[in-house]
Design a protein around this motif. Structure first.
Motif, PDB file in Angstrom:
ATOM      1  N   GLU A 158      -4.569  -8.846   5.246  1.00 56.58           N
ATOM      2  CA  GLU A 158      -3.873 -10.122   5.430  1.00 56.58           C
ATOM      3  C   GLU A 158      -4.815 -11.296   5.119  1.00 56.58           C
ATOM      4  O   GLU A 158      -4.464 -12.230   4.408  1.00 56.58           O
ATOM      5  N   ARG A 159      -6.046 -11.188   5.647  1.00 63.21           N
ATOM      6  CA  ARG A 159      -7.029 -12.245   5.500  1.00 63.21           C
ATOM      7  C   ARG A 159      -7.347 -12.558   4.043  1.00 63.21           C
ATOM      8  O   ARG A 159      -7.618 -13.684   3.681  1.00 63.21           O
ATOM      9  N   VAL A 160      -7.338 -11.527   3.186  1.00 63.31           N
ATOM     10  CA  VAL A 160      -7.661 -11.775   1.776  1.00 63.31           C
ATOM     11  C   VAL A 160      -6.393 -11.942   0.938  1.00 63.31           C
ATOM     12  O   VAL A 160      -6.455 -11.979  -0.290  1.00 63.31           O
ATOM     13  N   GLY A 161      -5.252 -12.004   1.622  1.00 63.81           N
ATOM     14  CA  GLY A 161      -4.025 -12.371   0.914  1.00 63.81           C
ATOM     15  C   GLY A 161      -3.306 -11.242   0.203  1.00 63.81           C
ATOM     16  O   GLY A 161      -2.489 -11.497  -0.683  1.00 63.81           O
ATOM     17  N   VAL A 162      -3.583  -9.977   0.555  1.00 58.78           N
ATOM     18  CA  VAL A 162      -2.831  -8.883  -0.064  1.00 58.78           C
ATOM     19  C   VAL A 162      -2.310  -7.897   0.992  1.00 58.78           C
ATOM     20  O   VAL A 162      -2.577  -6.700   0.909  1.00 58.78           O
ATOM     21  N   PRO A 163      -1.545  -8.381   1.994  1.00 62.02           N
ATOM     22  CA  PRO A 163      -1.086  -7.472   3.047  1.00 62.02           C
ATOM     23  C   PRO A 163      -0.146  -6.389   2.504  1.00 62.02           C
ATOM     24  O   PRO A 163      -0.003  -5.336   3.119  1.00 62.02           O
ATOM     25  N   GLU A 164       0.448  -6.643   1.336  1.00 59.40           N
ATOM     26  CA  GLU A 164       1.474  -5.718   0.841  1.00 59.40           C
ATOM     27  C   GLU A 164       0.894  -4.453   0.200  1.00 59.40           C
ATOM     28  O   GLU A 164       1.620  -3.513  -0.065  1.00 59.40           O
ATOM     29  N   VAL A 165      -0.431  -4.406  -0.044  1.00 63.94           N
ATOM     30  CA  VAL A 165      -0.947  -3.267  -0.811  1.00 63.94           C
ATOM     31  C   VAL A 165      -1.431  -2.111   0.065  1.00 63.94           C
ATOM     32  O   VAL A 165      -1.853  -1.082  -0.462  1.00 63.94           O
ATOM     33  N   ALA A 166      -1.347  -2.238   1.382  1.00 59.94           N
ATOM     34  CA  ALA A 166      -1.942  -1.241   2.280  1.00 59.94           C
ATOM     35  C   ALA A 166      -1.598   0.205   1.902  1.00 59.94           C
ATOM     36  O   ALA A 166      -2.480   1.056   1.857  1.00 59.94           O
ATOM     37  N   ASP A 167      -0.335   0.466   1.586  1.00 61.48           N
ATOM     38  CA  ASP A 167       0.068   1.845   1.319  1.00 61.48           C
ATOM     39  C   ASP A 167       0.097   2.188  -0.165  1.00 61.48           C
ATOM     40  O   ASP A 167       0.547   3.268  -0.543  1.00 61.48           O
ATOM     41  N   ARG A 168      -0.382   1.266  -0.985  1.00 59.43           N
ATOM     42  CA  ARG A 168      -0.385   1.565  -2.423  1.00 59.43           C
ATOM     43  C   ARG A 168      -1.659   2.311  -2.803  1.00 59.43           C
ATOM     44  O   ARG A 168      -2.698   2.190  -2.158  1.00 59.43           O
ATOM     45  N   GLN A 169      -1.552   3.095  -3.885  1.00 57.35           N
ATOM     46  CA  GLN A 169      -2.716   3.811  -4.385  1.00 57.35           C
ATOM     47  C   GLN A 169      -3.705   2.819  -4.991  1.00 57.35           C
ATOM     48  O   GLN A 169      -3.306   1.899  -5.718  1.00 57.35           O
ATOM     49  N   LEU A 170      -4.977   3.019  -4.697  1.00 55.84           N
ATOM     50  CA  LEU A 170      -6.017   2.143  -5.222  1.00 55.84           C
ATOM     51  C   LEU A 170      -5.951   2.068  -6.749  1.00 55.84           C
ATOM     52  O   LEU A 170      -6.128   1.003  -7.341  1.00 55.84           O
ATOM     53  N   ALA A 171      -5.678   3.213  -7.369  1.00 50.42           N
ATOM     54  CA  ALA A 171      -5.669   3.274  -8.834  1.00 50.42           C
ATOM     55  C   ALA A 171      -4.529   2.447  -9.435  1.00 50.42           C
ATOM     56  O   ALA A 171      -4.575   2.091 -10.610  1.00 50.42           O
TER      57      ALA A 171
END
Lengths: 243, 260
Positions: free
Chosen positions: A105-118
């Motif tokens: 959340e702090r770095v502005g990408v709360p939506e990516v938590a469950d996405r694959q890093l790749a």
């Protein structure tokens, strides 16, 4: 008080001396940027400061117990390794899900938590790396070309985020960059590196230094333009020196 | 219960799969497939040396696998492309092993058992060796899990967190050598790396995080061991290759599921 310092540091790869006689220090809350052409040893210097590479001569000193957050250059995660952003933030230390969510959340990408890093875009990935570095509550944040591969708005947004991190957490920042344009404006101090420290000082001092101009001369009109209007430079403050 | 050779075979297969699955996940993540080949092919040389010196075969294979794994780890990054160097080492280890075996008439007659495994002939001491080795590998992986995973994701990030990537590589090398020694009797020197790579590859498409992938790899390997044994009984096919074939079918199903 100094957080981290290099004293006459040299690093070799095989017989090749990549860095020689590098001395620098970073004080609390300072933003220091290392600039230099390709192959000038910028990443090597960061890695030596982190203790990843051994010093061939000289030494690195750190404030005892210094907490460092590190954002490496262009991290490639192998496609065969399934890894969500949230799990990545828990490496190597397990973090509570709430802590991970707050960091993203702090770095502005709360939506990516469950996405694959790749599967993340370049900008999202850099922010995830930053979130991971911030989880250790660093006193010093070390970033290696953090905006590589980002477009201009993405780059500007990322540097704004870094500034924000500094003002909120009080962490000092040591970063490597070659996009002088933005960097010069955001830094307290610039170190110009080409296998040794060519010159060092405030952005204004460095951009007027002959060593700096010899390295970056014609390609950096924009960066220089930022400072040219203040034509009051004063060589007594000029810390540039030849190696 | 252990009197039944089928039960012993099933337990041997499951024991190998439980260790080879999670370790195989690391082999896949770190692109060490050829590394597994080189180490397992060297096992034949270990068999020859052990029989010539009348040492236990498990000890001989373990020693040679360790030497091979250490050689590969040391030579890597010294000028040769990794795949070329491993290709040279893997095949020369196999060739020297086969040449050495030819001097030992007792092994010569039974060569295919060493190359493709002889799971139906697993004895109770063999079973103890397999499970002890598998437990050791799993314990190593569990103990170092977080550090191993961090070092696998990125060595610099690991080093910055106070993890020594070279040490973690060594742990994996050690685990690989133990797995080779343990799996030799079950699937044979030629197919050990198949048991490392195929279940892990089959698990990849079904997992979103490393831990589920490692666990699934172990389960798929165990399932393939049982299915392969069953097929071997039903169709009178060689057991080791049947197990690997069953794992390959699991991979195919997983690949199709991923597409769908």
């Amino acid at each position: 008080m100094t957080l981290i310092a290099a004293h006459h540091l040299a690093v070799r790869r095989g017989r090749d001396e990549i860095l020689s006689d590098v001395s620098l220090s970073v004080a609390p809350r300072e933003i220091v940027t290392i600039v230099g052409p390709n192959g000038s040893g910028k990443s090597t210097l960061l890695r030596a400061l982190l203790g990843i590479l051994p010093a061939a001569a000289g030494r690195v000193s750190r404030k005892p117990g210094l907490r460092i957050g590190y954002v490496p250059q262009r991290l490639q995660v192998d496609g065969t390794l399934p890894l969500t952003a949230a799990r990545f933030l828990s490496l190597p230390r397990r973090r509570a899900p709430a802590e991970v969510a707050a960091a993203l959340e702090r770095v502005g990408v709360p939506e990516v938590a469950d996405r694959q890093l790749a599967d993340l875009s370049g900008g999202q990935f850099q922010r995830v790396l930053l979130a991971r570095a911030l989880l250790t509550e660093p006193e010093l944040l070390m970033l290696d070309e953090p905006t590589q591969g980002l477009d201009q708005p993405g780059e500007a947004a990322f540097y704004r985020l870094i500034e924000e991190v500094r003002s909120r957490t009080g962490a000092a920042i040591l970063m490597v960059s070659h996009d002088l344009h933005v960097v010069m404006a955001a830094s307290d101090r610039v170190i110009c590196l080409n296998r040794h420290v060519c010159c060092e000082g405030t952005p204004r001092v460095v951009s007027n230094a002959p060593e700096y101009r010899a390295l970056f001369g014609h390609g950096t009109q924009g960066a220089l333009a930022l400072y040219r209007h203040e034509h009051d430079h004063d060589h007594t403050h000029d810390q540039c020196h030849h190696a | 219960m252990l009197d039944d050779f089928l039960i012993r075979a099933a337990l041997a297969g499951i024991g190998v799969a439980l260790a080879a699955g999670p370790l195989g996940a690391f082999v896949v993540w770190r692109r060490m497939a050829y590394f597994g080949d080189a180490t397992s092919h060297a096992a034949i040389l270990g068999v020859a040396l052990a029989l010539a010196t009348e040492l236990p075969v498990g000890l001989g294979t373990l020693a040679v696998a360790l030497v091979m794994a250490a050689t590969v780890a040391t030579l890597s990054g010294r000028g040769w492309a990794m795949d070329t160097m491993l290709g040279v080492l893997a095949h020369s280890a196999l060739a020297f092993g086969l040449v050495a075996v030819s001097f030992l008439p007792s092994v010569r007659t039974d060569l295919s058992a060493w190359l493709f495994g002889d799971i139906l002939a697993v004895s109770v001491p063999d079973l103890a060796f397999i499970w002890a080795g598998a437990a050791l590998v799993l314990a190593l992986l569990l103990w170092r899990w977080s550090a191993l995973l961090t070092a696998t994701t990125n060595e610099d990030l690991a080093a910055a967190s106070g993890i020594d990537p070279a040490r973690e590589r060594l742990i994996l090398t050690l685990a690989l050598a133990v797995t080779v020694a343990v799996a030799l009797k079950v699937v044979g020197a030629l197919l050990i790396s198949a048991m490392l790579i195929i279940p892990a590859a089959a698990a990849r498409g079904l997992a979103r995080n490393p831990e589920p992938m490692a666990l699934l790899a172990a389960l798929i390997g165990a399932g393939a061991s049982l299915a392969g044994l069953g097929a071997s009984l039903a169709f009178d096919t060689p057991a080791g290759p049947s197990i690997v074939a069953a794992a390959a079918l699991a991979f195919l199903v997983s690949a199709l599921l991923r597409r769908a």
